[in-house]
Enzyme design. Structure first.
Site, PDB file in Angstrom:
ATOM      1  N   GLY A  13       0.770  -1.234   0.000  1.00  0.00           N
ATOM      2  CA  GLY A  13       0.000   0.000   0.000  1.00  0.00           C
ATOM      3  C   GLY A  13       0.804   1.288   0.000  1.00  0.00           C
ATOM      4  N   SER A  14       2.014   1.265  -0.571  1.00  0.00           N
ATOM      5  CA  SER A  14       2.775   2.534  -0.583  1.00  0.00           C
ATOM      6  C   SER A  14       2.093   3.552  -1.493  1.00  0.00           C
ATOM      7  CB  SER A  14       4.214   2.289  -1.020  1.00  0.00           C
ATOM      8  OG  SER A  14       4.311   1.998  -2.398  1.00  0.00           O
ATOM      9  N   ASN A  15       1.406   3.086  -2.551  1.00  0.00           N
ATOM     10  CA  ASN A  15       0.673   4.036  -3.403  1.00  0.00           C
ATOM     11  C   ASN A  15      -0.544   4.584  -2.669  1.00  0.00           C
ATOM     12  OD1 ASN A  15       1.572   4.455  -6.337  1.00  0.00           O
ATOM     13  ND2 ASN A  15       1.992   2.308  -5.973  1.00  0.00           N
ATOM     14  N   LEU A  84      -4.301  -6.924  -7.694  1.00  0.00           N
ATOM     15  CA  LEU A  84      -3.854  -7.945  -8.646  1.00  0.00           C
ATOM     16  C   LEU A  84      -4.975  -8.794  -9.226  1.00  0.00           C
ATOM     17  CD1 LEU A  84      -0.566  -9.091  -6.877  1.00  0.00           C
ATOM     18  CD2 LEU A  84      -0.879  -7.433  -8.728  1.00  0.00           C
ATOM     19  N   ILE A  87     -11.277  -6.628 -12.390  1.00  0.00           N
ATOM     20  CA  ILE A  87     -12.529  -6.022 -11.925  1.00  0.00           C
ATOM     21  C   ILE A  87     -13.677  -6.620 -12.745  1.00  0.00           C
ATOM     22  CG2 ILE A  87     -13.761  -3.827 -11.649  1.00  0.00           C
ATOM     23  CD1 ILE A  87     -11.247  -3.962 -10.022  1.00  0.00           C
ATOM     24  N   ASN A 101      -6.070   2.768 -12.936  1.00  0.00           N
ATOM     25  CA  ASN A 101      -5.057   1.839 -12.444  1.00  0.00           C
ATOM     26  C   ASN A 101      -3.691   2.463 -12.661  1.00  0.00           C
ATOM     27  OD1 ASN A 101      -3.899  -0.718 -11.567  1.00  0.00           O
ATOM     28  ND2 ASN A 101      -3.329  -1.025 -13.709  1.00  0.00           N
ATOM     29  N   HIS A 103       0.267   1.475 -13.274  1.00  0.00           N
ATOM     30  CA  HIS A 103       1.072   0.332 -13.697  1.00  0.00           C
ATOM     31  C   HIS A 103       2.540   0.765 -13.704  1.00  0.00           C
ATOM     32  CE1 HIS A 103       1.950  -3.429 -15.738  1.00  0.00           C
ATOM     33  NE2 HIS A 103       2.747  -2.738 -16.558  1.00  0.00           N
ATOM     34  N   GLU A 173       5.738   6.770  -9.163  1.00  0.00           N
ATOM     35  CA  GLU A 173       4.324   6.392  -9.003  1.00  0.00           C
ATOM     36  C   GLU A 173       3.674   7.222  -7.909  1.00  0.00           C
ATOM     37  OE1 GLU A 173       3.343   2.215  -8.722  1.00  0.00           O
ATOM     38  OE2 GLU A 173       5.371   1.740  -9.369  1.00  0.00           O
TER      39      GLU A 173
HETATM   40  C1  GRF Z   1       3.019  -0.661  -7.633  1.00  0.00           C
HETATM   41  O1  GRF Z   1       4.246  -0.847  -8.299  1.00  0.00           O
HETATM   42  C2  GRF Z   1       1.930  -0.499  -8.660  1.00  0.00           C
HETATM   43  O2  GRF Z   1       2.342   0.173  -9.828  1.00  0.00           O
HETATM   44  C3  GRF Z   1       1.619  -1.916  -8.998  1.00  0.00           C
HETATM   45  O3  GRF Z   1       1.705  -2.627  -7.781  1.00  0.00           O
HETATM   46  C4  GRF Z   1       2.591  -1.924  -6.913  1.00  0.00           C
HETATM   47  C5  GRF Z   1       1.828  -1.595  -5.676  1.00  0.00           C
HETATM   48  O4  GRF Z   1       2.702  -1.234  -4.682  1.00  0.00           O
HETATM   49  N1  GRF Z   1       0.291  -2.006  -9.579  1.00  0.00           N
HETATM   50  P1  GRF Z   1       2.058  -0.693  -3.311  1.00  0.00           P
HETATM   51  O5  GRF Z   1       1.206  -1.816  -2.741  1.00  0.00           O
HETATM   52  O6  GRF Z   1       1.232   0.515  -3.642  1.00  0.00           O
HETATM   53  O7  GRF Z   1       3.265  -0.361  -2.466  1.00  0.00           O
END
Ligand code: GRF
Length: 200
Positions: A13-15, A84, A87, A101, A103, A173
């Protein structure tokens, strides 16, 4: 009234964290729900630490479960951040231009089934690309196929491993995704956007 955002996660969940941090109270968008297919996703712990509602969808392929949740929480916009699973088509159709999304590559290169996590960066290195990056696109019924909304580039450096490249891409990202959501919040649906080198 801010745009109510649900974030779908499968990993650490870093994003999600970068997005939440980029949307302080009073922003045009707010993350109000975090969904996962995995009860052990670290992202759920982060969401709970921020007081954000979390749900684990046990039958991820069941559109009714998705739609019930998204409607009862009045969700306006859905973000896949390290999610992953596919949907359900009915959900995509119920939220036209309202599911995005992120990527970790410069789509259309290195996308599609099996292209996730370190596999993506291994493929970039194997192809000898001189640059990589991240892409935000509209979610359609096929993996990584929807219209591209924004991309950001990073160099591939001599000696890069999949891990070092992954870290460099992840950092971009964390800037790209908040910019995508902020752009959408202004209009109420996914829209093309750019990040410049000066933007925070
Ligand atoms: C990220 O690299 C995103 O681009 C891909 O999965 C990863 C998710 O990382 N879809 P996080 O769980 O947000 O750290």
């Amino acid at each position: 009234m801010s745009m109510r955002v649900a974030v779908c996660v499968s990993g650490r969940g870093s994003n999600l964290e970068a997005l939440v941090q980029a949307l302080p109270p009073g922003s045009a968008a707010a993350v109000v729900l975090v969904l996962s297919n995995r009860a052990d996703a670290g992202a759920l712990e982060y969401a709970r630490s921020q007081g954000i509602e979390t749900t684990v969808l046990n039958n991820i392929a069941d559109p009714a479960a998705w739609l019930e949740l998204l409607r009862t929480r009045s969700i306006d916009f859905v973000v896949l951040a390290g999610f992953l699973k596919r949907i359900p088509a009915e959900v995509v159709r119920a939220f036209p231009e309202r599911i995005i999304n992120i990527h970790p590559a410069l789509l259309p290169r290195h996308g599609g089934p099996g292209m996730y996590g370190l596999n993506v960066h291994r493929a970039v290195l194997a192809d000898g690309d001189s640059e990589s990056g991240a892409t935000v696109h509209v979610v359609t019924e096929d993996y990584d196929e929807g219209p591209i909304l924004g991309r950001a580039r990073v160099p591939v450096l001599a000696g890069d491993t999949a891990e070092t490249l992954a870290l460099r891409v992840l950092a971009i990202e964390h800037r790209l995704l908040p910019a995508a959501v902020r752009a959408a919040a202004g209009i109420g649906r996914a829209v093309p956007f750019t990040i410049n080198s000066e933007s925070p």
